[in-house]
Enzyme design. Structure first.
Site, PDB file in Angstrom:
ATOM      1  N   ASP A   5       1.973   6.773   5.559  1.00 19.69           N
ATOM      2  CA  ASP A   5       1.096   5.732   5.109  1.00 19.69           C
ATOM      3  C   ASP A   5       1.412   5.135   3.772  1.00 19.69           C
ATOM      4  O   ASP A   5       0.684   4.019   3.300  1.00 19.69           O
ATOM      5  CB  ASP A   5      -0.251   6.535   4.910  1.00 19.69           C
ATOM      6  CG  ASP A   5      -1.559   5.322   5.111  1.00 19.69           C
ATOM      7  OD1 ASP A   5      -1.379   4.537   5.747  1.00 19.69           O
ATOM      8  OD2 ASP A   5      -2.554   5.566   4.523  1.00 19.69           O
ATOM      9  N   GLU A  42      -9.257   3.890   2.784  1.00 21.38           N
ATOM     10  CA  GLU A  42      -8.996   4.167   1.410  1.00 21.38           C
ATOM     11  C   GLU A  42      -7.676   2.985   0.985  1.00 21.38           C
ATOM     12  O   GLU A  42      -7.601   2.543  -0.149  1.00 21.38           O
ATOM     13  CB  GLU A  42      -8.517   5.314   0.958  1.00 21.38           C
ATOM     14  CG  GLU A  42      -6.903   5.606   1.367  1.00 21.38           C
ATOM     15  CD  GLU A  42      -6.286   5.497   2.520  1.00 21.38           C
ATOM     16  OE1 GLU A  42      -5.321   5.348   2.989  1.00 21.38           O
ATOM     17  OE2 GLU A  42      -7.445   6.091   3.558  1.00 21.38           O
ATOM     18  N   ASP A  97     -11.561   7.511   4.699  1.00 16.66           N
ATOM     19  CA  ASP A  97     -10.570   7.111   5.148  1.00 16.66           C
ATOM     20  C   ASP A  97      -9.932   5.526   5.371  1.00 16.66           C
ATOM     21  O   ASP A  97      -8.835   5.469   5.828  1.00 16.66           O
ATOM     22  CB  ASP A  97     -10.297   7.956   6.704  1.00 16.66           C
ATOM     23  CG  ASP A  97      -9.159   7.964   7.264  1.00 16.66           C
ATOM     24  OD1 ASP A  97      -8.186   7.961   6.475  1.00 16.66           O
ATOM     25  OD2 ASP A  97      -9.041   8.047   8.445  1.00 16.66           O
ATOM     26  N   ARG A 156      -7.592  -0.275   1.655  1.00 16.14           N
ATOM     27  CA  ARG A 156      -8.093  -1.370   1.177  1.00 16.14           C
ATOM     28  C   ARG A 156      -8.627  -1.534  -0.154  1.00 16.14           C
ATOM     29  O   ARG A 156      -8.463  -2.062  -0.885  1.00 16.14           O
ATOM     30  CB  ARG A 156      -8.953  -2.018   2.115  1.00 16.14           C
ATOM     31  CG  ARG A 156     -10.302  -1.048   2.425  1.00 16.14           C
ATOM     32  CD  ARG A 156     -11.149  -1.351   3.793  1.00 16.14           C
ATOM     33  NE  ARG A 156     -10.249  -0.660   4.805  1.00 16.14           N
ATOM     34  CZ  ARG A 156     -10.731  -0.834   6.204  1.00 16.14           C
ATOM     35  NH1 ARG A 156     -11.913  -1.553   6.355  1.00 16.14           N
ATOM     36  NH2 ARG A 156     -10.127  -0.144   6.953  1.00 16.14           N
ATOM     37  N   LYS A 183       0.732  -1.204   0.084  1.00 18.28           N
ATOM     38  CA  LYS A 183       0.080  -0.146   0.101  1.00 18.28           C
ATOM     39  C   LYS A 183       0.854   1.193  -0.038  1.00 18.28           C
ATOM     40  O   LYS A 183       1.745   1.440   0.788  1.00 18.28           O
ATOM     41  CB  LYS A 183      -0.981   0.093   1.203  1.00 18.28           C
ATOM     42  CG  LYS A 183      -1.747   1.286   1.381  1.00 18.28           C
ATOM     43  CD  LYS A 183      -2.318   1.292   2.909  1.00 18.28           C
ATOM     44  CE  LYS A 183      -2.726   2.734   3.261  1.00 18.28           C
ATOM     45  NZ  LYS A 183      -3.275   2.924   4.520  1.00 18.28           N
ATOM     46  N   LYS A 185      -9.356  13.288   8.592  1.00 16.45           N
ATOM     47  CA  LYS A 185      -8.554  13.166   9.741  1.00 16.45           C
ATOM     48  C   LYS A 185      -8.581  14.346  10.586  1.00 16.45           C
ATOM     49  O   LYS A 185      -8.399  15.533  10.024  1.00 16.45           O
ATOM     50  CB  LYS A 185      -7.217  12.486   9.549  1.00 16.45           C
ATOM     51  CG  LYS A 185      -7.140  11.102   8.842  1.00 16.45           C
ATOM     52  CD  LYS A 185      -5.825  10.896   8.451  1.00 16.45           C
ATOM     53  CE  LYS A 185      -5.516   9.307   7.759  1.00 16.45           C
ATOM     54  NZ  LYS A 185      -5.943   8.383   8.938  1.00 16.45           N
ATOM     55  N   ASP A 239      -2.270  10.657   3.398  1.00 16.93           N
ATOM     56  CA  ASP A 239      -3.599  10.354   3.561  1.00 16.93           C
ATOM     57  C   ASP A 239      -4.336  11.326   4.628  1.00 16.93           C
ATOM     58  O   ASP A 239      -3.966  11.330   5.597  1.00 16.93           O
ATOM     59  CB  ASP A 239      -3.591   8.691   4.339  1.00 16.93           C
ATOM     60  CG  ASP A 239      -4.761   8.462   4.538  1.00 16.93           C
ATOM     61  OD1 ASP A 239      -5.756   9.358   4.016  1.00 16.93           O
ATOM     62  OD2 ASP A 239      -5.078   7.603   5.432  1.00 16.93           O
TER      63      ASP A 239
END
Length: 468
Positions: free
Chosen positions: A265, A326, A324, A328, A242, A254, A247
Site C-alpha cells: 500500500d 485512509e 480503511d 485519501r 501515498k 480488513k 494497511d
C-alpha cells in the site's frame, strides 16, 4: 545489468550469444540467423538454436518484429528476455533498422532485459543472482542507440528501486525506513532531501495525523527537490505519493485473507521516489519536487474511529466513515502542502481503491484530474511506453455522493463509482493548481505465483517528465 554499444555487424563464430532483431524483409548477413528467420511460421516471431563453435555451443536467436509500435516491441522484447536469462552476455544486432527505430528497439529490449534480470532475494538464506549480466547492442547508429540505452538504464533503475521498496517486508519497510531510504537515494544522486517529522504533522496536518496516531511507528513527510531547468525559479512539477507501509484497515479491519499484500500500500510513494530518482539520474532539464506522506494504518486505542471528525491542513473538516479509506486522509494534507511550491502541475500516485480493480482490472491504471491537458499528457506517455492507463470522469455531480451531516465532507462516498468518488474527495484539496490522480491499486503489484511489486507506473511518469 550492463548495456553497451558497438557498430560491427555480428558474424558467425563471434563470441557470446547472438540475438538478431529484424523485420520479415531483413537481409541478414548471418547464415544461421537467416535460416531461423526463414523457419518462422505464421504467428511466430521468435526462434533460437545452438551452433557448434571452437568454444562449444553458441546460442543464436532471431526476433522478427511485425510492428515497431511500443506494445508490439514490449511483447517481443519480453519473449527475447526469457531466452536471454540463460546467457551471460547477449549481443543484440539491430542493424536492420534506421536510426529512430534502432533506438526504439534498443530501448525496449534493454528495459525488458533489465527487468527480467531483477531479483529480490535478500531475505533468503541462499540468494540466486541472475546469470544474465550484459547486453551489447550492435547498430550503425551508435549515438542514438547509446542515448536510448541511457534512458533504458534509468528506467530499469527506477523500476528496480520501486520494486525493492514495494517488496520489502513491512517490519523492515516502516515509515522511517521509507523516509530514510528516499533521502539517501536522492542525496546520492545530488538532489536535496528533507524529512519532516511527527511534531510538524501533528500540529499542522490533522487528517494525516489522525491515521498515523494509531500506530507505534512515527509518521514522516518527505520532500525531495531537484532543479534541473535553466530557470531555477520556474514552476516545478510536483509528484505526491501515498506511503501507507502497512494497511490493516484500522478499526474498519480488513479480512485476514491476503492481508500480507497490504505491505504494497506504499507503492504510490515508492513510484514517486523512484520516478524522481530516475529523472535526476537522467539530469532532465526540469524542476521537480516529490512529496511523500508515510505512516501505518493500525487498529489501536489511539486509532481513528468511524464517526470521528478531523481537520485537514486546508481547514476542511472530514467525517471518517471508514478507517480503511485512509489513503485519501494522508494524501489530502500532502496535496495541500504542495501548494506552497506554486506548481506547474501536481500528480498524485496511490494504491487508493479496490474499486479501480473492479473497473479496470490489473493491467490498467486509472487517471483522473482537473486539467485535461495534463491528463492527456499522461495518457500520451502511457501510450508511448505501453504502461496502460485509462481516464475516468470527474463530473461535478459526483460531489453529490460526498455529503456529511457533521463535517464539510466524509472520507467515503455513497455506494457506486468508488474510484471516482475517492478522486473527487481529493479534488477538494487541489483547486489551486493543475492536478491529476493515478490510482494504481490494480497495477502496482501482482498476486499469486508471481507475487511482487511491478515497478509501475514508473515508465509512464518518467516518459511524461522526459517530454515536458
Amino acid at each position: 545489468m550492463e548495456f553497451s554499444t558497438k557498430t560491427e555487424i555480428l558474424q558467425e563464430q563471434q563470441a557470446g550469444a547472438q540475438l538478431f532483431v529484424c523485420t520479415e524483409e531483413a537481409q541478414l548477413n548471418h547464415p544461421t540467423a537467416l535460416a531461423l528467420l526463414s523457419s518462422l511460421e505464421e504467428g511466430q516471431n521468435f526462434a533460437d538454436t545452438k551452433i557448434p563453435t571452437g568454444n562449444g555451443l553458441q546460442a543464436v536467436a532471431v526476433c522478427c518484429l511485425k510492428s515497431t509500435g511500443r506494445a508490439a516491441l514490449n511483447k517481443a522484447a519480453a519473449e527475447a528476455a526469457k531466452w536471454a536469462q540463460n546467457q551471460e552476455t547477449v549481443n543484440v544486432d539491430v542493424h536492420a533498422f534506421e536510426e529512430a527505430q534502432a533506438a526504439a528497439v534498443a530501448e525496449a529490449f534493454a528495459i525488458a532485459f533489465g527487468n527480467a534480470a531483477y531479483r529480490f532475494d535478500r531475505y533468503k538464506k541462499e540468494a540466486k543472482p541472475a546469470k544474465f549480466a550484459e547486453a551489447v547492442f550492435h547498430s550503425a547508429h551508435e549515438a542514438a542507440v547509446k542515448e536510448a540505452l541511457r534512458v533504458a538504464e534509468a528506467q530499469v533503475y527506477g523500476q528496480s528501486l520501486c520494486r525493492d521498496l514495494g517488496n520489502a517486508a513491512p517490519n523492515e519497510c516502516t515509515p522511517e525506513f521509507l523516509a530514510r531510504t528516499a533521502k539517501a537515494e536522492a542525496e546520492k544522486l545530488g538532489a536535496h532531501a528533507k524529512i519532516i517529522e511527527k511534531d510538524y504533522i501533528k500540529e499542522n496536518m490533522g487528517s494525516f495525523w489522525s491515521v498515523a496516531k494509531g500506530s507505534v511507528e512515527d509518521p514522516y513527510l518527505v520532500e525531495l527537490s531537484y532543479f534541473g531547468a535553466a530557470d531555477k525559479e520556474a514552476a516545478p512539477v510536483v509528484l505526491v505519493g501515498k506511503g501507507i507501509t502497512f494497511d490493516t484497515g484500522g478499526i474498519s479491519l480488513k479480512p485476514g485473507l491476503n492481508m500480507d499484500e497490504m505491505k504494497f500500500d506504499m507503492c504510490g510513494a515508492a513510484t514517486v521516489i523512484s520516478t524522481f530518482c530516475a529523472a535526476v539520474k537522467l539530469q532532465l532539464p526540469i524542476n521537480l519536487i516529490a512529496v511523500v506522506a508515510t505512516c501505518e494504518n493500525m487498529p489501536s486505542g489511539a486509532a481513528n474511529k468511524p464517526g470521528d471528525v478531523v481537520k485537514s491542513m486546508k481547514g476542511l473538516t472530514i467525517e471518517v466513515l471508514n478507517t480503511d479509506a485512509e489513503g485519501r486522509l494522508i494524501l489530502c494534507d500532502a496535496l495541500t502542502y504542495a501548494e506552497q511550491f506554486k506548481p506547474k502541475a501536481v500528480i498524485d500516485v496511490a494504491t487508493l481503491t479496490g474499486a479501480c480493480i473492479v473497473a479496470l482490472g490489473h493491467d490498467v491504471s486509472g487517471v483522473m484530474g482537473n486539467n485535461q491537458d495534463l491528463v492527456d499528457s499522461l495518457l500520451a506517455a502511457s501510450y508511448n511506453v505501453d504502461d496502460k492507463a485509462w481516464q475516468l470522469p470527474l463530473f461535478e455531480t459526483y460531489k453529490d455522493q460526498l455529503k456529511s451531516n457533521f463535517a464539510d465532507i466524509p472520507n467515503i462516498g455513497t455506494p457506486g463509482a468508488g474510484t471516482i468518488t475517492a478522486a473527487t474527495f481529493l479534488s477538494y484539496f487541489t483547486e489551486g493548481y493543475p492536478w491529476a490522480h493515478l490510482d494504481i491499486a490494480g497495477t502496482a503489484w501482482k498476486s499469486g505465483a508471481e507475487k511482487g511489486a511491478t515497478g509501475r507506473p514508473v515508465p509512464l511518469l518518467l516518459n511524461y517528465l522526459r517530454n515536458l
